[in-house]
Write an enzyme that holds these catalytic residues in place. Structure first.
Site, mmCIF file in Angstrom:
data_model
loop_
_atom_site.group_PDB
_atom_site.id
_atom_site.type_symbol
_atom_site.label_atom_id
_atom_site.label_comp_id
_atom_site.label_asym_id
_atom_site.label_seq_id
_atom_site.Cartn_x
_atom_site.Cartn_y
_atom_site.Cartn_z
ATOM 1 N N GLU A 60 -13.170 17.127 -17.382
ATOM 2 C CA GLU A 60 -12.511 16.175 -18.278
ATOM 3 C C GLU A 60 -11.066 15.932 -17.864
ATOM 4 O OE1 GLU A 60 -11.721 15.146 -22.976
ATOM 5 O OE2 GLU A 60 -12.428 17.152 -22.468
ATOM 6 N N GLY A 78 -10.352 11.487 -23.208
ATOM 7 C CA GLY A 78 -11.786 11.678 -23.110
ATOM 8 C C GLY A 78 -12.444 11.496 -24.463
ATOM 9 N N HIS A 85 -24.794 23.043 -16.205
ATOM 10 C CA HIS A 85 -24.368 24.103 -15.292
ATOM 11 C C HIS A 85 -25.615 24.642 -14.600
ATOM 12 C CE1 HIS A 85 -20.686 23.693 -17.505
ATOM 13 N NE2 HIS A 85 -21.253 24.119 -18.622
ATOM 14 N N VAL A 86 -25.602 24.670 -13.274
ATOM 15 C CA VAL A 86 -26.803 25.039 -12.538
ATOM 16 C C VAL A 86 -26.671 26.323 -11.718
ATOM 17 C CG1 VAL A 86 -27.658 22.666 -12.462
ATOM 18 C CG2 VAL A 86 -26.214 23.504 -10.602
ATOM 19 N N GLY A 105 -13.755 -0.301 -16.861
ATOM 20 C CA GLY A 105 -13.543 -1.427 -17.744
ATOM 21 C C GLY A 105 -12.096 -1.459 -18.218
#
Length: 140
Positions: A60, A78, A85-86, A105
């Site tokens: 973030e 944000g 999470h792997v 944008g």
């Protein structure tokens, strides 16, 4: 993406980025920014691994740095952070986050952030949406 001005602002004061040990790095690509963070007592969980919350905070904050670099004079916050999470990262390692701008944008920026360990293995994937506010509409 040149993040030098934003990095200087961040490093002048105590904040979450400095408290967790984040380092922001400029890149030659206009829609890519980067950060590193050493896994230590500031950002690990009690078992000695990088906290998932610290990974989300890194993503973030990096996306916020990128949006701020793209929108000088604006406030970028944000509004949505979602990650997976792997793989665990042990204390002593350094993670690198790469944020790719997916959508720019006038009011919303969407970033995809990949966090890897020092061996280049994927640790987390995070999507961050930032809302862009004109600085004169900000109230304290």
């Amino acid at each position: 993406m040149n993040v030098d001005n934003i990095r200087e602002i961040i490093e002048r004061q105590e904040n979450l980025s400095t408290a967790l040990g984040m380092k922001f790095i400029s890149t030659p690509d206009d829609d890519l920014c980067m950060a590193t963070m050493r896994v230590d007592e500031r950002n690990r969980q009690p078992f000695g691994f990088l906290s998932g919350g610290a990974s989300l905070a890194l993503a973030e904050n990096l996306a916020g740095v990128g949006s701020s670099a793209l929108c000088p004079g604006k406030i970028c916050v944000g509004i949505s952070v979602s990650g997976s999470h792997v793989k665990a990262v042990a204390e002593g390692d350094t993670v690198t986050a790469l944020a790719h701008l997916v959508q720019k944008g006038r009011k919303l920026h969407v970033w995809n952030v990949e966090i890897n360990n020092s061996a280049g293995e994927l640790i987390s994937t995070v999507t961050v949406t930032n809302y862009i506010i004109s600085s004169n509409s900000h109230r304290q």
